[in-house]
Design a protein around this motif. Structure first.
Motif, PDB file in Angstrom:
ATOM      1  N   PHE A 101       0.845  -1.186   0.000  1.00  0.00           N
ATOM      2  CA  PHE A 101       0.000   0.000   0.000  1.00  0.00           C
ATOM      3  C   PHE A 101       0.882   1.237   0.000  1.00  0.00           C
ATOM      4  CE2 PHE A 101       0.825  -0.676   4.509  1.00  0.00           C
ATOM      5  CZ  PHE A 101       1.104   0.599   4.973  1.00  0.00           C
ATOM      6  N   GLU A 102       0.285   2.335  -0.399  1.00  0.00           N
ATOM      7  CA  GLU A 102       0.903   3.656  -0.294  1.00  0.00           C
ATOM      8  C   GLU A 102      -0.125   4.555   0.377  1.00  0.00           C
ATOM      9  OE1 GLU A 102       3.285   6.465  -3.208  1.00  0.00           O
ATOM     10  OE2 GLU A 102       1.150   6.438  -3.699  1.00  0.00           O
ATOM     11  N   LEU A 103       0.297   5.280   1.377  1.00  0.00           N
ATOM     12  CA  LEU A 103      -0.606   6.129   2.145  1.00  0.00           C
ATOM     13  C   LEU A 103       0.050   7.480   2.384  1.00  0.00           C
ATOM     14  CD1 LEU A 103      -3.001   6.675   4.147  1.00  0.00           C
ATOM     15  CD2 LEU A 103      -1.568   5.614   5.902  1.00  0.00           C
ATOM     16  N   TRP A 104      -0.635   8.544   1.992  1.00  0.00           N
ATOM     17  CA  TRP A 104      -0.231   9.898   2.349  1.00  0.00           C
ATOM     18  C   TRP A 104      -1.049  10.310   3.563  1.00  0.00           C
ATOM     19  CZ3 TRP A 104       3.648  12.850   0.529  1.00  0.00           C
ATOM     20  CH2 TRP A 104       4.242  12.474  -0.675  1.00  0.00           C
ATOM     21  N   PHE A 105      -0.411  10.943   4.523  1.00  0.00           N
ATOM     22  CA  PHE A 105      -1.121  11.411   5.706  1.00  0.00           C
ATOM     23  C   PHE A 105      -0.528  12.727   6.179  1.00  0.00           C
ATOM     24  CE2 PHE A 105       2.243   8.581   7.072  1.00  0.00           C
ATOM     25  CZ  PHE A 105       2.794   9.173   8.200  1.00  0.00           C
ATOM     26  N   ARG A 106      -1.281  13.410   7.019  1.00  0.00           N
ATOM     27  CA  ARG A 106      -0.850  14.696   7.572  1.00  0.00           C
ATOM     28  C   ARG A 106      -0.120  14.437   8.886  1.00  0.00           C
ATOM     29  NH1 ARG A 106      -7.003  16.646   6.981  1.00  0.00           N
ATOM     30  NH2 ARG A 106      -7.149  14.852   8.320  1.00  0.00           N
ATOM     31  N   SER A 107       0.936  15.193   9.139  1.00  0.00           N
ATOM     32  CA  SER A 107       1.690  14.992  10.372  1.00  0.00           C
ATOM     33  C   SER A 107       2.101  16.341  10.970  1.00  0.00           C
ATOM     34  CB  SER A 107       2.939  14.152  10.109  1.00  0.00           C
ATOM     35  OG  SER A 107       3.588  13.842  11.318  1.00  0.00           O
ATOM     36  N   THR A 108       1.759  16.519  12.231  1.00  0.00           N
ATOM     37  CA  THR A 108       2.211  17.672  13.010  1.00  0.00           C
ATOM     38  C   THR A 108       3.080  17.131  14.131  1.00  0.00           C
ATOM     39  OG1 THR A 108       0.188  18.884  12.513  1.00  0.00           O
ATOM     40  CG2 THR A 108       1.477  19.639  14.402  1.00  0.00           C
ATOM     41  N   VAL A 109       4.250  17.694  14.284  1.00  0.00           N
ATOM     42  CA  VAL A 109       5.193  17.245  15.313  1.00  0.00           C
ATOM     43  C   VAL A 109       5.582  18.460  16.148  1.00  0.00           C
ATOM     44  CG1 VAL A 109       7.408  16.104  15.753  1.00  0.00           C
ATOM     45  CG2 VAL A 109       6.056  15.446  13.741  1.00  0.00           C
ATOM     46  N   CYS A 110       5.519  18.309  17.474  1.00  0.00           N
ATOM     47  CA  CYS A 110       5.897  19.374  18.397  1.00  0.00           C
ATOM     48  C   CYS A 110       7.200  19.003  19.088  1.00  0.00           C
ATOM     49  CB  CYS A 110       4.802  19.595  19.433  1.00  0.00           C
ATOM     50  SG  CYS A 110       3.212  20.018  18.685  1.00  0.00           S
ATOM     51  N   PHE A 111       8.006  20.009  19.382  1.00  0.00           N
ATOM     52  CA  PHE A 111       9.344  19.801  19.945  1.00  0.00           C
ATOM     53  C   PHE A 111       9.558  20.706  21.155  1.00  0.00           C
ATOM     54  CE2 PHE A 111       9.265  19.575  15.357  1.00  0.00           C
ATOM     55  CZ  PHE A 111       9.899  18.391  15.051  1.00  0.00           C
ATOM     56  N   ARG A 112      10.460  20.253  22.036  1.00  0.00           N
ATOM     57  CA  ARG A 112      10.924  21.072  23.155  1.00  0.00           C
ATOM     58  C   ARG A 112      12.444  20.910  23.199  1.00  0.00           C
ATOM     59  NH1 ARG A 112       7.839  19.013  27.354  1.00  0.00           N
ATOM     60  NH2 ARG A 112       9.375  17.401  27.688  1.00  0.00           N
ATOM     61  N   ARG A 113      13.135  22.048  23.388  1.00  0.00           N
ATOM     62  CA  ARG A 113      14.593  21.995  23.506  1.00  0.00           C
ATOM     63  C   ARG A 113      14.938  21.703  24.964  1.00  0.00           C
ATOM     64  NH1 ARG A 113      17.483  26.383  20.361  1.00  0.00           N
ATOM     65  NH2 ARG A 113      15.990  27.617  21.494  1.00  0.00           N
ATOM     66  N   GLU A 114      15.674  20.621  25.172  1.00  0.00           N
ATOM     67  CA  GLU A 114      16.098  20.214  26.512  1.00  0.00           C
ATOM     68  C   GLU A 114      17.606  20.016  26.491  1.00  0.00           C
ATOM     69  OE1 GLU A 114      13.885  16.631  27.159  1.00  0.00           O
ATOM     70  OE2 GLU A 114      12.034  17.717  27.619  1.00  0.00           O
ATOM     71  N   ASP A 115      18.304  20.730  27.354  1.00  0.00           N
ATOM     72  CA  ASP A 115      19.771  20.622  27.413  1.00  0.00           C
ATOM     73  C   ASP A 115      20.407  20.817  26.040  1.00  0.00           C
ATOM     74  OD1 ASP A 115      19.675  20.091  30.186  1.00  0.00           O
ATOM     75  OD2 ASP A 115      19.308  17.966  29.784  1.00  0.00           O
ATOM     76  N   GLY A 116      19.862  21.768  25.274  1.00  0.00           N
ATOM     77  CA  GLY A 116      20.422  22.105  23.975  1.00  0.00           C
ATOM     78  C   GLY A 116      19.999  21.210  22.824  1.00  0.00           C
ATOM     79  N   GLU A 117      19.218  20.165  23.102  1.00  0.00           N
ATOM     80  CA  GLU A 117      18.787  19.255  22.043  1.00  0.00           C
ATOM     81  C   GLU A 117      17.274  19.281  21.902  1.00  0.00           C
ATOM     82  OE1 GLU A 117      20.435  15.360  21.602  1.00  0.00           O
ATOM     83  OE2 GLU A 117      22.058  15.833  22.988  1.00  0.00           O
ATOM     84  N   TRP A 118      16.822  19.199  20.671  1.00  0.00           N
ATOM     85  CA  TRP A 118      15.390  19.160  20.407  1.00  0.00           C
ATOM     86  C   TRP A 118      14.875  17.741  20.569  1.00  0.00           C
ATOM     87  CZ3 TRP A 118      12.581  23.410  20.125  1.00  0.00           C
ATOM     88  CH2 TRP A 118      13.227  24.609  19.812  1.00  0.00           C
ATOM     89  N   ARG A 119      13.769  17.592  21.284  1.00  0.00           N
ATOM     90  CA  ARG A 119      13.106  16.305  21.486  1.00  0.00           C
ATOM     91  C   ARG A 119      11.649  16.429  21.046  1.00  0.00           C
ATOM     92  NH1 ARG A 119      17.247  13.781  21.550  1.00  0.00           N
ATOM     93  NH2 ARG A 119      18.534  13.579  23.382  1.00  0.00           N
ATOM     94  N   ILE A 120      11.125  15.346  20.530  1.00  0.00           N
ATOM     95  CA  ILE A 120       9.725  15.321  20.107  1.00  0.00           C
ATOM     96  C   ILE A 120       8.857  15.122  21.347  1.00  0.00           C
ATOM     97  CG2 ILE A 120       7.989  14.088  18.759  1.00  0.00           C
ATOM     98  CD1 ILE A 120      10.300  13.333  16.817  1.00  0.00           C
ATOM     99  N   THR A 121       7.905  16.040  21.535  1.00  0.00           N
ATOM    100  CA  THR A 121       6.990  15.957  22.679  1.00  0.00           C
ATOM    101  C   THR A 121       5.585  15.540  22.278  1.00  0.00           C
ATOM    102  OG1 THR A 121       6.463  18.303  22.478  1.00  0.00           O
ATOM    103  CG2 THR A 121       8.250  17.689  24.002  1.00  0.00           C
ATOM    104  N   HIS A 122       5.259  15.732  21.007  1.00  0.00           N
ATOM    105  CA  HIS A 122       3.915  15.379  20.549  1.00  0.00           C
ATOM    106  C   HIS A 122       3.954  15.107  19.053  1.00  0.00           C
ATOM    107  CE1 HIS A 122      -0.425  15.209  20.398  1.00  0.00           C
ATOM    108  NE2 HIS A 122      -0.431  16.091  19.421  1.00  0.00           N
ATOM    109  N   VAL A 123       3.233  14.065  18.652  1.00  0.00           N
ATOM    110  CA  VAL A 123       3.054  13.746  17.236  1.00  0.00           C
ATOM    111  C   VAL A 123       1.563  13.588  16.998  1.00  0.00           C
ATOM    112  CG1 VAL A 123       3.471  12.048  15.409  1.00  0.00           C
ATOM    113  CG2 VAL A 123       5.264  12.528  17.099  1.00  0.00           C
ATOM    114  N   HIS A 124       1.085  14.186  15.932  1.00  0.00           N
ATOM    115  CA  HIS A 124      -0.322  14.006  15.552  1.00  0.00           C
ATOM    116  C   HIS A 124      -0.362  13.694  14.066  1.00  0.00           C
ATOM    117  CE1 HIS A 124      -4.723  15.047  16.232  1.00  0.00           C
ATOM    118  NE2 HIS A 124      -4.624  14.518  15.023  1.00  0.00           N
TER     119      HIS A 124
END
Length: 143
Positions: A101-124
């Protein structure tokens, strides 16, 4: 610099999906991550999202290559918080399925910088659905 770091993190995510690199994917998340993914249940939290063994097991449900693309990526940053949105494509073959299969979908990703590095905090991630009598997911859409 921050936008480049986030874009690099998402490029690593794209590559990790293609190469089935569960460790890289798991390391990208903050411990308190919440993910609204395409698969049930409605929400995945913390250890459930960062569990490398579970991600490896998920990869094993597919035969052959996994193709993954992040397209039309936009990144917005405000201090130590950021978000992105994009159209993503997943193409693969489930084990035992007669075809892929092939599937296109929408993605929103939220980040927070912790100790100088970006981490993903939320994915929708989401797919639209046809608002007719079928109410079926609109997995046939392409950008």
């Amino acid at each position: 610099m921050s936008e480049q770091q986030i874009r690099a993190l998402l490029a690593a995510r794209e590559l990790a999906m293609k190469t089935r690199d569960a460790e890289t994917l798991g390391a990208q998340y903050a411990p308190d991550v919440v993910a609204f993914t395409l698969a049930p249940p409605l929400a995945h939290r913390g250890p459930e999202v960062t569990d490398v063994a579970a991600r490896r097991a998920w990869f094993e449900t597919f035969e052959g290559p996994i193709d993954y693309e992040i397209r039309d990526l936009k990144v917005t940053i405000g201090g130590d918080i950021a978000y992105s949105h994009a159209l993503n494509r997943l193409a693969t073959t489930p084990k035992g399925a007669p075809a892929g299969f092939e599937l296109w979908f929408r993605s929103t990703v939220c980040f927070r910088r912790e100790d100088g590095e970006w981490r993903i905090t939320h994915v929708h991630d989401s797919t639209p659905f046809y608002m007719d009598e079928t109410l079926r997911a609109a997995v046939d859409l392409k950008p």
